[in-house]
Design an enzyme around this catalytic site. Structure first.
Site, short mmCIF file in Angstrom:
data_model
loop_
_atom_site.label_atom_id
_atom_site.label_comp_id
_atom_site.label_asym_id
_atom_site.label_seq_id
_atom_site.Cartn_x
_atom_site.Cartn_y
_atom_site.Cartn_z
N CYS A 1 -16.10 9.93 -12.32
CA CYS A 1 -17.01 9.29 -11.35
C CYS A 1 -17.57 7.98 -11.89
O CYS A 1 -18.25 7.95 -12.93
CB CYS A 1 -18.14 10.27 -11.00
SG CYS A 1 -19.57 9.52 -10.22
N CYS B 1 0.83 -1.22 0.00
CA CYS B 1 0.00 0.00 0.00
C CYS B 1 0.86 1.26 0.00
O CYS B 1 1.69 1.47 0.90
CB CYS B 1 -0.92 -0.02 1.23
SG CYS B 1 -1.68 1.56 1.62
N CYS C 1 0.46 3.41 3.07
CA CYS C 1 1.13 2.80 4.22
C CYS C 1 2.63 3.09 4.18
O CYS C 1 3.25 3.37 5.21
CB CYS C 1 0.90 1.28 4.22
SG CYS C 1 -0.84 0.80 4.28
N CYS D 1 -21.34 7.87 -12.20
CA CYS D 1 -21.81 8.65 -13.35
C CYS D 1 -21.69 7.84 -14.63
O CYS D 1 -22.58 7.88 -15.49
CB CYS D 1 -21.00 9.94 -13.48
SG CYS D 1 -21.05 11.01 -12.02
#
Length: 517
Positions: free
Chosen positions: A392, A54, A57, A395
């Protein structure tokens, strides 16, 4: 195969370095075998649930290590769980994203809501380790005043004073935000130079000492918290993910000085703005921002050119921007005149807009900022608008349904028109917390519009003959959208011939809420 002695030495040295590096860490590694024995006995411990791959992280890791070392001296421990190695343990603690940080008190978890930089973690956990109001005496007064950026101390003749109760209630409400202490020590009160009851705020910036100027005996939680909140924002400071929300939540417009931090004249420009900020701090918050790092954010505030320094005021509540022309030199006089015009209400916002489409051939019309007022002023038509963002996902999934809705009412376009209005969202910083986001419309809504869009997609209808907008809050199926239109539009609308049997878009909707910014 025999390993050469030199290689053997290198391997041994490397292993020894790794062992020492691991041993030097003040962050405790947790596994199913030790988590209960480590966490449960602690009055307070912070645990990070992370994944080695990550990126957030990895960015947090050095700050977490630094905080662990600093907090160790205060008796506060930091620990971590590798969710790749211990997936069941992370699942048992409800971890759904990385990194997830939880504060444990005697084994009971709660969400960590503090910053993710070393000094922020240290400050947050220091506050958590103390009672809501700490006892301040002659032996700890100087250390306590400097223990955080914002420290409030109540000087009282007795712990049972009425003012003590209000101060305690304020501290309980804001223990995550500020550090609170109280003292009834006569020597401490005398050294503070106040008469009881009094509340004094100590800051690590600007004027370091501020005394609550109203009668403390009539103070309320609201008056004290408002006073502290006002003083918790510097006259002008750098804005970042760590402090942006304090500005956003203040309710005041935000004035930005975009500047190249490597410029030799950086401090000179900041000082020019500081004089204006001191005069208008009651109505506007002032910040400077790294123009190189946050160039995209500058564009979202309608600063189109990479010319620094540049200055812009943003009305956060109405999402309106007031940039100084970038060809104008940013001087103290220019900024002062601009700010005074804004306060007087004589400035016009700069509105961003895409070009007006040359043709509108589709069933769903494209609406841009330049034409918004013109379109909605047609009181003889019902207008149904989707406000969307190009990135989005919700969307994108809605698009075929919205197009089908436009086709459904194509024959009735003299009465109802479907529009699509694109907004672009630019984040202030790259951060895993969504608390640090800023709206930057590609097509700005004009000041005449009585709402602002905060999530995508947002669907709103304006009925013919009225100036009110109706929110669509149902699910995003074609059937539900048609039912909504038919319910509110009081004239018969016929769909194109044969459209009743048209195939419906094959779209699944698992999330029927807005895509929050």
């Amino acid at each position: 195969m025999r390993i050469p002695s030199v290689l053997t030495s290198i391997i041994s040295l490397t292993l020894a370095t790794l062992v020492l590096a691991d041993a030097a860490s003040d962050v405790i590694d947790l596994t199913p075998s030790n988590i209960n024995s480590v966490v449960d006995p602690e009055k307070l411990i912070l645990v990070e649930f992370f994944a080695p791959w990550c990126g957030h992280c990895k960015a947090l890791a050095p700050h977490y290590e630094e905080a662990a070392t600093a907090l160790k001296e205060k008796g506060v421990k930091l620990a971590k769980v590798n969710c790749v190695d211990e997936p069941d343990l992370c699942q048992a603690h409800g971890v759904q994203g990385y990194p997830t940080l939880k504060v444990f008190r005697n084994g009971e978890p709660s969400e960590y809501t503090g910053p993710r930089k070393a000094d922020g973690i240290i400050s947050y956990m220091t506050k958590q380790s103390l009672p809501a109001v700490s006892d301040v005496t002659a032996s700890n007064i100087e250390e306590f005043k400097k223990a955080d950026k914002i420290v409030a101390i109540a000087y009282l003749s007795s712990p049972s004073d009425a003012a003590a109760v209000v101060f305690q209630d304020t501290a309980e409400k804001h223990r995550d935000d500020y550090l609170f202490g109280q003292s009834t020590d006569a020597a401490v009160i005398e050294s503070a130079g106040v008469s009881t009851p009094a509340i004094v705020l100590y800051r690590a910036f600007d004027d370091p000492v501020s005394v609550y100027s109203h009668p403390v005996t009539s103070a309320t939680v609201e008056t004290i918290e408002n006073w502290i909140a006002e003083l918790s924002i510097p006259v002008i400071a750098e804005v970042s993910a760590e402090n942006y929300m304090s500005y956003a939540q203040s309710g005041k417009p935000l004035a930005y000085l975009f500047i190249d931090p490597t410029s030799e004249t950086k401090d000179e420009h900041i000082e020019r703005v500081r004089a204006v900020a001191l005069e208008h701090k009651a109505k506007i918050n002032f910040v400077w921002i790294d123009a190189i790092k946050f160039g995209d954010h500058a564009k979202s505030l309608n600063l189109a050119e990479s010319i620094w320094p540049s200055f812009v005021i943003q009305d956060l509540g109405n999402q309106l921007k007031y940039p100084i022309d970038q060809k104008t030199e940013i001087t103290a006089v220019v900024v002062k005149d601009w700010v005074e015009s804004f306060v007087a209400g004589t400035l016009e916002p700069t509105l961003k807009s895409q070009p007006i489409p040359e043709t509108q051939d589709e069933a769903v019309f494209t609406l841009v900022g330049k034409e918004f007022d013109k379109v909605v002023s047609h009181n003889d038509k019902h207008i149904f608008v989707e406000f969307f963002a190009s990135w989005c996902g919700h969307c994108k999934r809605l698009k075929p349904t919205w197009d089908a809705l436009g086709e459904h009412y194509a024959a009735a376009k003299d009465h109802v028109i479907m529009y699509i209005f694109m907004l672009f969202c630019s984040r202030l910083v790259s951060n895993n917390l969504c608390s640090a986001k800023m709206d930057a419309p590609e097509n700005d809504l004009p000041p005449s519009v009585p709402f602002r869009v905060a999530s995508f997609p947002t669907l709103k209808m304006k009925l013919a003959g009225v100036n009110e907008w109706i929110d669509y809050e149902g699910d995003r199926s074609l059937e539900s959208l048609i039912a909504f239109v038919d319910e509110h539009v009081k004239i018969p609308l016929k769909a194109p011939a044969g459209n009743e049997s048209a195939p419906q878009p094959n779209v699944e909707f698992h999330d029927q809420t807005h895509d929050e910014l």
